[in-house]
Design a protein around this motif. Structure first.
Motif, PDB file in Angstrom:
ATOM      1  N   ASP A  10      -0.733   6.089 -53.425  1.00 10.21           N
ATOM      2  CA  ASP A  10      -0.429   4.890 -54.210  1.00 10.21           C
ATOM      3  C   ASP A  10       0.462   3.875 -53.495  1.00 10.21           C
ATOM      4  O   ASP A  10       1.275   3.199 -54.109  1.00 10.21           O
ATOM      5  N   ALA A  11       0.310   3.750 -52.206  1.00  7.89           N
ATOM      6  CA  ALA A  11       1.048   2.734 -51.448  1.00  7.89           C
ATOM      7  C   ALA A  11       0.138   1.531 -51.212  1.00  7.89           C
ATOM      8  O   ALA A  11      -1.089   1.659 -51.199  1.00  7.89           O
ATOM      9  N   THR A  12       0.741   0.386 -51.054  1.00 13.46           N
ATOM     10  CA  THR A  12       0.006  -0.813 -50.659  1.00 13.46           C
ATOM     11  C   THR A  12       0.184  -0.936 -49.154  1.00 13.46           C
ATOM     12  O   THR A  12       1.304  -1.096 -48.674  1.00 13.46           O
ATOM     13  N   VAL A  13      -0.914  -0.840 -48.428  1.00 14.50           N
ATOM     14  CA  VAL A  13      -0.844  -0.827 -46.963  1.00 14.50           C
ATOM     15  C   VAL A  13      -1.572  -2.042 -46.410  1.00 14.50           C
ATOM     16  O   VAL A  13      -2.734  -2.288 -46.730  1.00 14.50           O
ATOM     17  N   THR A  14      -0.851  -2.800 -45.593  1.00 14.09           N
ATOM     18  CA  THR A  14      -1.434  -3.946 -44.895  1.00 14.09           C
ATOM     19  C   THR A  14      -1.111  -3.798 -43.411  1.00 14.09           C
ATOM     20  O   THR A  14      -0.210  -3.056 -43.032  1.00 14.09           O
ATOM     21  N   ALA A  15      -1.854  -4.522 -42.603  1.00 12.45           N
ATOM     22  CA  ALA A  15      -1.619  -4.461 -41.159  1.00 12.45           C
ATOM     23  C   ALA A  15      -2.021  -5.774 -40.520  1.00 12.45           C
ATOM     24  O   ALA A  15      -2.838  -6.519 -41.057  1.00 12.45           O
ATOM     25  N   THR A  16      -1.434  -6.019 -39.381  1.00 12.17           N
ATOM     26  CA  THR A  16      -1.847  -7.123 -38.535  1.00 12.17           C
ATOM     27  C   THR A  16      -2.266  -6.517 -37.210  1.00 12.17           C
ATOM     28  O   THR A  16      -1.485  -5.799 -36.578  1.00 12.17           O
ATOM     29  N   ALA A  17      -3.509  -6.777 -36.821  1.00 14.15           N
ATOM     30  CA  ALA A  17      -4.015  -6.282 -35.542  1.00 14.15           C
ATOM     31  C   ALA A  17      -3.859  -7.410 -34.526  1.00 14.15           C
ATOM     32  O   ALA A  17      -4.386  -8.500 -34.709  1.00 14.15           O
ATOM     33  N   GLU A  18      -3.094  -7.142 -33.480  1.00 12.53           N
ATOM     34  CA  GLU A  18      -2.846  -8.130 -32.432  1.00 12.53           C
ATOM     35  C   GLU A  18      -3.461  -7.645 -31.135  1.00 12.53           C
ATOM     36  O   GLU A  18      -3.338  -6.473 -30.788  1.00 12.53           O
ATOM     37  N   HIS A  19      -4.087  -8.563 -30.405  1.00  7.91           N
ATOM     38  CA  HIS A  19      -4.592  -8.206 -29.084  1.00  7.91           C
ATOM     39  C   HIS A  19      -3.382  -8.089 -28.166  1.00  7.91           C
ATOM     40  O   HIS A  19      -2.503  -8.958 -28.175  1.00  7.91           O
ATOM     41  N   PRO A  20      -3.269  -7.029 -27.358  1.00  6.65           N
ATOM     42  CA  PRO A  20      -2.069  -6.814 -26.550  1.00  6.65           C
ATOM     43  C   PRO A  20      -1.696  -7.974 -25.633  1.00  6.65           C
ATOM     44  O   PRO A  20      -0.530  -8.217 -25.397  1.00  6.65           O
ATOM     45  N   LEU A  21      -2.665  -8.713 -25.133  1.00  3.97           N
ATOM     46  CA  LEU A  21      -2.348  -9.820 -24.223  1.00  3.97           C
ATOM     47  C   LEU A  21      -2.452 -11.172 -24.901  1.00  3.97           C
ATOM     48  O   LEU A  21      -2.331 -12.199 -24.253  1.00  3.97           O
ATOM     49  N   GLY A  22      -2.681 -11.206 -26.196  1.00  4.82           N
ATOM     50  CA  GLY A  22      -2.756 -12.457 -26.917  1.00  4.82           C
ATOM     51  C   GLY A  22      -4.009 -13.257 -26.624  1.00  4.82           C
ATOM     52  O   GLY A  22      -4.053 -14.457 -26.870  1.00  4.82           O
ATOM     53  N   LEU A  23      -5.038 -12.606 -26.084  1.00  2.00           N
ATOM     54  CA  LEU A  23      -6.257 -13.323 -25.722  1.00  2.00           C
ATOM     55  C   LEU A  23      -7.153 -13.570 -26.927  1.00  2.00           C
ATOM     56  O   LEU A  23      -8.001 -14.447 -26.896  1.00  2.00           O
ATOM     57  N   ARG A  24      -6.993 -12.778 -27.988  1.00  3.03           N
ATOM     58  CA  ARG A  24      -7.743 -12.961 -29.225  1.00  3.03           C
ATOM     59  C   ARG A  24      -6.756 -13.262 -30.339  1.00  3.03           C
ATOM     60  O   ARG A  24      -5.593 -12.888 -30.275  1.00  3.03           O
ATOM     61  N   GLY A  25      -7.244 -13.891 -31.385  1.00  5.95           N
ATOM     62  CA  GLY A  25      -6.393 -14.170 -32.529  1.00  5.95           C
ATOM     63  C   GLY A  25      -6.054 -12.908 -33.295  1.00  5.95           C
ATOM     64  O   GLY A  25      -6.763 -11.905 -33.218  1.00  5.95           O
TER      65      GLY A  25
ATOM     66  N   ASN B  30       4.563 -18.254  -4.204  1.00  3.60           N
ATOM     67  CA  ASN B  30       5.200 -18.703  -5.450  1.00  3.60           C
ATOM     68  C   ASN B  30       4.181 -19.283  -6.425  1.00  3.60           C
ATOM     69  O   ASN B  30       4.228 -19.001  -7.623  1.00  3.60           O
ATOM     70  N   VAL B  31       3.259 -20.087  -5.943  1.00  2.00           N
ATOM     71  CA  VAL B  31       2.238 -20.668  -6.804  1.00  2.00           C
ATOM     72  C   VAL B  31       1.346 -19.570  -7.373  1.00  2.00           C
ATOM     73  O   VAL B  31       1.025 -19.572  -8.569  1.00  2.00           O
ATOM     74  N   MET B  32       0.964 -18.614  -6.556  1.00  2.00           N
ATOM     75  CA  MET B  32       0.125 -17.520  -7.017  1.00  2.00           C
ATOM     76  C   MET B  32       0.847 -16.705  -8.096  1.00  2.00           C
ATOM     77  O   MET B  32       0.262 -16.390  -9.139  1.00  2.00           O
ATOM     78  N   MET B  33       2.112 -16.376  -7.889  1.00  2.00           N
ATOM     79  CA  MET B  33       2.869 -15.592  -8.867  1.00  2.00           C
ATOM     80  C   MET B  33       3.057 -16.371 -10.171  1.00  2.00           C
ATOM     81  O   MET B  33       2.961 -15.796 -11.259  1.00  2.00           O
ATOM     82  N   ALA B  34       3.304 -17.669 -10.081  1.00  2.00           N
ATOM     83  CA  ALA B  34       3.465 -18.485 -11.288  1.00  2.00           C
ATOM     84  C   ALA B  34       2.165 -18.540 -12.075  1.00  2.00           C
ATOM     85  O   ALA B  34       2.168 -18.437 -13.308  1.00  2.00           O
ATOM     86  N   ARG B  35       1.042 -18.682 -11.399  1.00  2.00           N
ATOM     87  CA  ARG B  35      -0.254 -18.713 -12.090  1.00  2.00           C
ATOM     88  C   ARG B  35      -0.556 -17.385 -12.764  1.00  2.00           C
ATOM     89  O   ARG B  35      -1.036 -17.340 -13.886  1.00  2.00           O
ATOM     90  N   LEU B  36      -0.273 -16.278 -12.082  1.00  2.00           N
ATOM     91  CA  LEU B  36      -0.495 -14.963 -12.688  1.00  2.00           C
ATOM     92  C   LEU B  36       0.407 -14.758 -13.907  1.00  2.00           C
ATOM     93  O   LEU B  36      -0.030 -14.221 -14.926  1.00  2.00           O
ATOM     94  N   ALA B  37       1.652 -15.196 -13.808  1.00  2.00           N
ATOM     95  CA  ALA B  37       2.590 -15.023 -14.927  1.00  2.00           C
ATOM     96  C   ALA B  37       2.152 -15.833 -16.141  1.00  2.00           C
ATOM     97  O   ALA B  37       2.190 -15.334 -17.270  1.00  2.00           O
ATOM     98  N   THR B  38       1.738 -17.051 -15.951  1.00  2.00           N
ATOM     99  CA  THR B  38       1.355 -17.881 -17.093  1.00  2.00           C
ATOM    100  C   THR B  38      -0.006 -17.505 -17.657  1.00  2.00           C
ATOM    101  O   THR B  38      -0.280 -17.758 -18.818  1.00  2.00           O
ATOM    102  N   SER B  39      -0.849 -16.885 -16.873  1.00  2.00           N
ATOM    103  CA  SER B  39      -2.176 -16.524 -17.383  1.00  2.00           C
ATOM    104  C   SER B  39      -2.175 -15.192 -18.117  1.00  2.00           C
ATOM    105  O   SER B  39      -3.100 -14.899 -18.858  1.00  2.00           O
ATOM    106  N   THR B  40      -1.130 -14.354 -17.977  1.00  2.00           N
ATOM    107  CA  THR B  40      -1.118 -13.051 -18.619  1.00  2.00           C
ATOM    108  C   THR B  40      -0.120 -12.948 -19.758  1.00  2.00           C
ATOM    109  O   THR B  40      -0.151 -11.987 -20.507  1.00  2.00           O
ATOM    110  N   PHE B  41       0.771 -13.910 -19.943  1.00  2.00           N
ATOM    111  CA  PHE B  41       1.750 -13.860 -21.022  1.00  2.00           C
ATOM    112  C   PHE B  41       1.360 -14.850 -22.095  1.00  2.00           C
ATOM    113  O   PHE B  41       1.170 -16.028 -21.821  1.00  2.00           O
ATOM    114  N   GLY B  42       1.232 -14.359 -23.332  1.00  2.00           N
ATOM    115  CA  GLY B  42       0.793 -15.200 -24.436  1.00  2.00           C
ATOM    116  C   GLY B  42       1.764 -16.296 -24.796  1.00  2.00           C
ATOM    117  O   GLY B  42       1.374 -17.307 -25.363  1.00  2.00           O
TER     118      GLY B  42
END
Length: 155
Positions: free
Chosen positions: A97-112, A30-42
């Motif tokens: 003639d479009a205005t194009v913007t984007a937000t690039a997100e790291h899939p795991l939330g490890l980078r801003g 249980n402790v191992m699974m909880a640590r893995l869950a909190t370390s991989t979800f942003g």
């Protein structure tokens, strides 16, 4: 004697050892699974779920309007590492003639997140510099009062 040993009786110590071992394994897993869950979800999907629930029907209406436009985005990374977007309409014609913007997100939330403005590089072609790595691209294109959104990934 013929080498037959007498069986030792099952005592409280045996039962205690079994219980401690069993619960030790359960707690460790249980402790191992909880640590893995909190370390991989942003973390946060929405800031306030009540407010999000109140806006949900509006979001569905916006999605229907966007789908009715029939626009399509080809999202890719160029050889030099830059983000490349090709916008086309329902007939396959380039959307200029479009205005194009984007937000690039790291899939795991490890980078801003990285906010991007994509200037036009020809009819329907838009691009901007993008840091190395794998990114989820949330694209927003606006033209003539119309807004269209798409999500893609580049690696």
């Amino acid at each position: 004697m013929t080498g037959i040993r007498s069986a030792r009786p099952f005592t409280g110590r045996h039962m205690a050892a079994i219980l401690v071992t069993f619960f030790g394994v359960v707690i460790t897993v249980n402790v191992m699974m909880a640590r893995l869950a909190t370390s991989t979800f942003g973390g946060v999907v929405v800031e306030n779920s009540y407010v999000a629930s109140q806006k949900f029907n509006g979001w569905l209406d916006e999605a229907r309007q966007e789908r009715a436009l029939g626009w399509h985005a080809g999202i890719a990374r160029q050889a030099d590492g830059a983000l490349s977007v090709v916008l086309t309409d329902a007939a396959g014609h380039p959307i200029g003639d479009a205005t194009v913007t984007a937000t690039a997100e790291h899939p795991l939330g490890l980078r801003g997140d990285v906010a991007l403005t994509l200037p036009a590089h020809g009819a329907g072609h838009y691009g901007a510099a993008l840091p190395e790595g794998r990114w989820r691209i949330k694209l927003v294109a606006r033209r003539g009062g119309q807004t269209w959104r798409s999500v893609g990934e580049v690696g």
